[in-house]
Design a protein around this motif. Structure first.
Motif, mmCIF file in Angstrom:
data_model
loop_
_atom_site.group_PDB
_atom_site.id
_atom_site.type_symbol
_atom_site.label_atom_id
_atom_site.label_comp_id
_atom_site.label_asym_id
_atom_site.label_seq_id
_atom_site.Cartn_x
_atom_site.Cartn_y
_atom_site.Cartn_z
ATOM 1 N N TYR A 418 -1.880 -10.826 -0.087
ATOM 2 C CA TYR A 418 -1.350 -10.345 1.190
ATOM 3 C C TYR A 418 -2.368 -9.672 2.096
ATOM 4 O O TYR A 418 -2.007 -9.183 3.155
ATOM 5 N N LEU A 421 -2.531 -11.400 5.557
ATOM 6 C CA LEU A 421 -1.342 -11.143 6.366
ATOM 7 C C LEU A 421 -1.354 -9.705 6.887
ATOM 8 O O LEU A 421 -1.108 -9.457 8.071
ATOM 9 N N LEU A 425 -1.663 -8.401 10.839
ATOM 10 C CA LEU A 425 -0.655 -7.549 11.472
ATOM 11 C C LEU A 425 -1.199 -6.172 11.809
ATOM 12 O O LEU A 425 -0.485 -5.349 12.374
ATOM 13 N N LEU A 427 -1.891 -3.975 9.573
ATOM 14 C CA LEU A 427 -1.298 -3.055 8.601
ATOM 15 C C LEU A 427 -2.425 -2.472 7.763
ATOM 16 O O LEU A 427 -3.099 -3.195 7.041
ATOM 17 N N TRP A 435 4.146 0.241 2.978
ATOM 18 C CA TRP A 435 4.943 -0.968 3.127
ATOM 19 C C TRP A 435 4.480 -2.103 2.244
ATOM 20 O O TRP A 435 5.176 -3.084 2.078
ATOM 21 N N LEU A 436 3.256 -2.019 1.707
ATOM 22 C CA LEU A 436 2.780 -3.149 0.902
ATOM 23 C C LEU A 436 2.475 -2.741 -0.534
ATOM 24 O O LEU A 436 3.111 -3.215 -1.472
ATOM 25 N N ARG A 440 5.017 -2.987 -4.012
ATOM 26 C CA ARG A 440 4.681 -4.089 -4.922
ATOM 27 C C ARG A 440 4.266 -3.558 -6.289
ATOM 28 O O ARG A 440 4.344 -4.280 -7.270
ATOM 29 N N PHE B 83 6.217 -10.576 3.345
ATOM 30 C CA PHE B 83 6.177 -9.689 2.185
ATOM 31 C C PHE B 83 7.497 -9.823 1.433
ATOM 32 O O PHE B 83 8.559 -9.560 2.014
ATOM 33 N N LEU B 86 10.159 -6.826 1.334
ATOM 34 C CA LEU B 86 10.766 -6.289 2.559
ATOM 35 C C LEU B 86 11.814 -7.267 3.080
ATOM 36 O O LEU B 86 11.696 -8.477 2.890
ATOM 37 N N GLN B 90 12.530 -6.239 8.441
ATOM 38 C CA GLN B 90 11.327 -5.410 8.287
ATOM 39 C C GLN B 90 10.073 -6.266 8.451
ATOM 40 O O GLN B 90 9.096 -5.851 9.086
ATOM 41 N N LEU B 94 7.258 -5.606 11.375
ATOM 42 C CA LEU B 94 5.830 -5.321 11.231
ATOM 43 C C LEU B 94 5.030 -5.935 12.374
ATOM 44 O O LEU B 94 3.934 -5.471 12.691
ATOM 45 N N GLY B 95 5.584 -6.992 12.979
ATOM 46 C CA GLY B 95 4.912 -7.605 14.115
ATOM 47 C C GLY B 95 4.987 -6.737 15.358
ATOM 48 O O GLY B 95 4.189 -6.892 16.280
ATOM 49 N N LEU B 100 6.084 0.338 11.030
ATOM 50 C CA LEU B 100 7.530 0.129 11.020
ATOM 51 C C LEU B 100 8.319 1.296 11.602
ATOM 52 O O LEU B 100 9.486 1.462 11.281
#
Lengths: 518, 231
Positions: A418, A421, A425, A427, A435-436, A440, B83, B86, B90, B94-95, B100
C-alpha cells in the motif's frame, strides 16, 4: 535507482532507536566509572565465565538434540490434541521463570515426584541443584523453542517432495538423507546459537537452582557482588565481561539465528506417506509422550500445589501482584512507544540492516544495564524508589528484539502493498499510522504487547538489584517466600503469577484480534 | 499542459526516453510490448519512479521532484487501489483529506461521488464485501473526489472480465468528459484504444513516442507498431 523519496512512516524511528542506544550507553558510562579493569579477572570471575559458557553450551546442545526427534515426530504424526500440544510448546516463552523453577522442583526436587519414586525403589536421590539443575531448567524452557524452530523448518519442506519420496519408495534412511538432513543442517545450528545466547544471560534459573562457586553464572555473580558485598567495582567488571561475552556471541549468532517462530500456523499437518512402519510409529509415540510429560508435568505440579497454597499466601503477595501489574503495563506502554516507530523505520530500509539494534536487548543483559544505571542514579537520587520504573523500562528493552521480529515483517508487507497508494493520496506520518499501519497490524501489535506484558510481569531480574523489603514484584516476593521455605505459599503465589502472565498475554492478544478485518 | 522535457528513466539495464507534450483534456492510450516501459512511464509521471534526467512540467510549473500526493494527478494501479480495512466511504474520503477529518460538506461530496459511480447505499461496506466491478467503481469514486486535472490508469481493470472492463472504461470516459481531466491509460488492447482514446503514445525500443491521433495511427501503423499489433 536514485534514493527513494521520503517514506510515509518512520520519522520517529531514529529517535526511538537513539533512545534505546542511549539507555544502554548510559549504563556503560556508569559501569566505566566504577570498573577497575586493572584489578584483573580473578579466579572467581574465571569460574563464573567458565560455568556460564559450559551451561549455555550444554543447554543449547541438549535442547536441540531432544528437539530433533520431537519435532520430527510432531511433523509427521497426526493425533487428537496435536494442535493443543503445539500451542502449549509456545507457552514456556511467556511462562515466568520462577514459576517454572518451582514446578521443576516439585517434579525433580529433593522431595519431588521423581525422588519420591526413586526412594520407593531404594535408589539414590538425584539433586536438581548445580549444573544439571540449571541445564535441566534451560532445556525445559528452550526445548519447546527449538522444537518450534525445527517444526517450522520441517513444514517448509514442500509436500511434493514427500510425495516424490513416497513414489520412489525411499526407505527411512534415504528420506532422512535427502529431505531431513539438509534441513537440519540449515536450521539446527541457528536454533542452537539462539539458545546459547539466551542462556548466556540467564539469571533467575541460576539464582534459584545454581549458586556457590561451582554453579554461578556471570549474571548471578553481578547480583551477588552488588547485593551481598555492595562491591560496585566488581559488579561493573563482571558486567563488562558479560557484555563482551553475550554481545560478542549475539553478534556472531546474528548471522545464523533464524526467524523467531512466534507466529501461529505451525499446527498445519502435512499428509505423509513415509514413516508408516510400526517401529517408527511407536518410537514417535514414545517421544511425543515423553516430551509432553517433561513439559507438562511441572506445569501440572504448579497447578496442584498452587491451589493448595492459595489460602496460605501472606497479604503482601497481593500488594506485590499490584506492583507487577503496574510494571507490566508500563513496560507495554514503553515498548509500543519504542517498537512501533522503530519497526516503521526499519520497514522502510533494506532488509536485515537495522534489526540489529533490537539485538541490543539480547546482548546487553538486564543486570548489566541495571548496575550501570544504579551507579549513575545513586549519587543523585535514591535508586530504590525508582526500582519499579527502571524494571519496567529494562523489561521493555528485553522484549524489544521479539517485538521487532513480530512487527517488522508484516509492516514490510503492508508498505509493499500500500505504499504507492498511500503516497499517491499524500497519506503520511500520523495519518498513515492511524488509517493504514495500525489497523492492518492490530493483531501483531496485540501479540507483541501481550508478549511484553507476560515477560515483564514474570521477570525476576533487575528488580532483585534495586528492591528493598517494601518494594517488590510478585516474582521477587515468590523468591523470598521460597528462600524462607514457605513453599506452599510460594506455590500459591506462583499460581497467581502464572494467571497474571497468561491473562495479560491473552487479553492483549485477543484484544488485537478482536473483530479484526480481513 | 503536461510536458515531458528530455525525460530519461533508468532502472538497471532498462532505459526509457520521452520528450513530448500531452494535450490537455485528451484521452491518451499508452500502448507497447510487454516490458517496454508503459507502467514505468506512468510511474514516473505519478512520482513513483525517479528520473535520471529531464523535467516534468505541469502548466509550466516544474513538478519533477514533487511528492506523488502533491502532483496534479490521481492514479489507479493494477492492484491495491483500496485499503481493505476501511469502508469504501473512508477509502474515497482519503481522496479528499488524507487524515480523513472530513467536514459535512466533504462527506456530502464523497456520498455524491459514490452515488455517481453507482454505489449508493454501499458506503459502509469494506472492499472485501464488494464485487470486483464495485471495487473498481469505489476506486473511481475516489479519483472523482481527488479532483485532479490528470488521471493516470495503469491497467486497474486488468483483472475484470471483458464486458465488465468495457463497462468500467465507459464509466471512466464519461467521468473524464464531465470533469475535463486529461487521461493517460496503459492498455494492451487495440479495441480499448479504438473505444476510448483520442491519442496514442507508443512505447517501444527505449522510447516513448509523442502522442499521435489514435485513428490515423491505427489505420496506418508504422512498422514497429504494425509488428506489435500483428497486422
Amino acid at each position: 535507482m536514485a534514493p527513494r523519496a521520503q517514506p510515509i512512516i518512520g520519522a520517529g524511528g531514529v529517535a526511538a532507536g537513539g533512545c534505546v542506544v542511549a539507555v544502554v550507553l548510559a549504563s556503560f558510562v556508569g559501569l566505566g566509572l566504577k570498573a577497575e579493569v586493572g584489578r584483573g579477572i580473578g579466579p572467581a570471575e574465571w569460574a563464573a565465565i567458565r560455568f556460564t559458557v559450559v551451561q549455555a553450551v550444554l543447554s543449547a546442545l541438549l535442547s536441540v538434540a531432544f528437539a530433533i526427534p520431537l519435532a520430527r515426530a510432531l511433523a509427521r504424526r497426526r493425533f487428537p490434541g496435536r494442535g493443543v500440544l503445539i500451542t502449549l510448546l509456545g507457552a514456556p516463552f511467556i511462562l515466568p521463570v520462577i514459576v517454572a523453577v518451582l514446578g521443576l522442583l516439585a517434579v525433580f526436587g529433593r522431595t519431588g515426584w521423581l525422588n519420591t519414586g526413586l526412594g520407593a525403589l531404594g535408589l539414590p536421590e538425584l539433586s536438581i541443584y548445580g549444573l544439571h539443575g540449571v541445564v535441566l531448567a534451560h532445556v525445559f524452557f528452550n526445548l519447546p523453542l527449538a522444537t518450534r524452530l525445527l517444526l517450522q523448518g520441517w513444514q517448509s519442506i514442500p509436500a511434493e517432495r514427500f510425495r516424490l519420496a513416497a513414489q520412489l519408495n525411499l526407505p527411512p534412511r534415504m528420506v532422512f538423507r535427502t529431505l531431513e538432513w539438509p534441513l537440519l543442517k540449515q536450521v539446527a545450528p541457528g536454533a542452537a546459537a539462539l539458545i546459547f545466547v539466551i542462556c548466556l544471560t540467564s539469571f533467575a534459573v541460576a539464582l534459584t537452582l545454581g549458586g556457590g562457586p561451582r554453579a554461578t553464572t556471570i549474571e548471578l555473580a553481578i547480583y551477588q557482588a552488588f547485593r551481598f558485598d555492595f562491591d560496585l567495582a566488581r559488579a561493573s567488571l563482571l558486567s563488562l565481561i558479560q557484555l563482551g561475552l553475550a554481545g560478542g556471541a549475539a553478534l556472531l549468532a546474528l548471522w545464523v539465528i533464524p526467524n523467531f517462530p512466534l507466529s501461529a500456523g505451525l499446527d498445519r499437518a502435512l499428509t505423509r506417506w513415509d514413516a508408516r512402519g510400526g517401529g517408527q510409529a511407536w518410537a514417535d509415540a514414545a517421544i511425543i509422550t515423553f516430551g509432553s510429560a517433561f513439559l507438562l508435568l511441572p506445569l501440572f505440579a504448579i497447578l496442584l500445589a498452587g491451589l493448595q497454597g492459595l489460602p496460605l499466601m501472606p497479604p503482601v503477595v497481593w500488594q506485590t501482584a499490584g506492583n507487577s501489574l503496574w510494571v507490566a503495563i508500563l513496560s507495554i506502554a514503553v515498548l509500543l512507544l519504542i517498537a512501533l516507530p522503530m519497526a516503521g523505520w526499519i520497514s522502510t530500509r533494506q532488509r536485515g540492516s537495522a534489526e540489529a539494534i533490537g539485538l541490543i536487548g539480547l546482548s546487553a543483559s538486564p543486570l548489566m544495564i541495571g548496575t550501570g544505571w544504579f551507579i549513575l542514579i545513586n549519587p543523585i537520587a535514591d535508586p530504590v524508589p525508582l526500582a519499579l520504573p527502571v524494571t519496567a523500562l529494562i523489561n521493555a528493552l528485553m522484549a524489544l528484539p521479539f517485538a521487532l521480529r513480530i512487527l517488522v515483517p508484516p509492516m514490510r508487507d503492508v508498505l509493499g502493498a500500500y505504499d504507492r497508494l498511500a503516497r499517491s493520496l499524500g497519506l503520511r506520518g500520523w495519518a498513515a499510522w492511524r488509517w493504514l499501519v495500525l489497523p492492518r497490524l492490530r493483531a501483531q501489535v496485540g501479540f507483541a504487547a501481550g508478549l511484553t506484558g507476560a515477560l515483564s510481569v514474570g521477570d525476576l531480574g533487575v528488580i532483585a538489584l534495586f528492591a528493598d523489603p517494601d518494594r517488590a514484584t510478585l516474582p521477587l516476593q515468590m523468591y523470598r517466600l521460597m528462600g524462607a521455605y514457605r513453599t506452599e505459599a510460594a506455590a500459591g503465589a506462583a499460581l497467581v503469577l502464572l494467571a497474571m502472565a497468561l491473562g495479560l498475554f491473552w487479553l492483549c492478544d485477543k484484544g488485537g484480534r478482536w473483530r479484526v478485518e480481513a | 499542459m503536461l510536458r515531458l522535457e528530455g525525460v530519461e528513466i533508468a532502472q538497471g539495464d532498462f532505459a526509457l526516453a520521452a520528450d513530448f507534450d500531452v494535450t490537455p483534456g485528451r484521452r491518451t492510450a499508452v500502448i507497447g510490448p510487454s516490458g517496454a516501459g508503459k507502467s514505468t512511464l506512468l510511474g514516473a509521471l505519478g512520482g513513483f519512479v525517479p528520473l535520471r534526467a529531464g523535467r516534468v512540467l505541469w502548466n509550466a510549473r516544474d513538478i519533477t521532484h514533487d511528492a506523488p500526493g502533491a502532483r496534479p494527478m490521481a492514479m489507479l494501479f493494477q492492484d491495491n487501489n483500496l485499503f481493505p480495512h476501511l469502508s469504501i466511504a473512508q477509502n474515497a474520503g482519503l481522496g479528499v483529506r488524507p487524515d480523513l477529518k472530513l467536514s459535512a460538506e466533504d462527506s456530502a461530496r464523497v456520498a455524491q461521488a459514490l452515488a455517481r459511480v453507482g454505489l449508493e447505499g454501499l458506503e459502509g461496506r469494506k472492499p472485501g464485501e464488494l464485487s470486483g466491478g464495485q471495487q473498481s467503481r469505489a476506486a473511481l469514486a475516489r479519483v472523482l473526489v481527488q479532483d485532479r486535472p490528470v488521471v493516470l490508469l495503469d491497467e486497474p481493470f486488468a483483472a475484470l472480465g471483458p464486458a465488465l472492463r468495457r463497462e468500467m472504461l465507459d464509466l471512466v470516459r464519461s467521468l473524464v468528459e464531465e470533469t475535463g481531466a486529461t487521461l493517460l491509460m496503459v492498455t494492451h488492447d487495440p479495441q480499448d484504444v479504438r473505444r476510448m482514446a483520442e491519442d496514442v503514445i507508443f512505447v517501444e525500443g527505449g522510447r516513448a513516442a509523442a502522442p499521435q491521433p489514435a485513428q490515423a495511427l491505427l489505420e496506418d501503423p508504422p512498422p514497429a507498431l504494425r509488428a506489435y499489433l500483428g497486422v
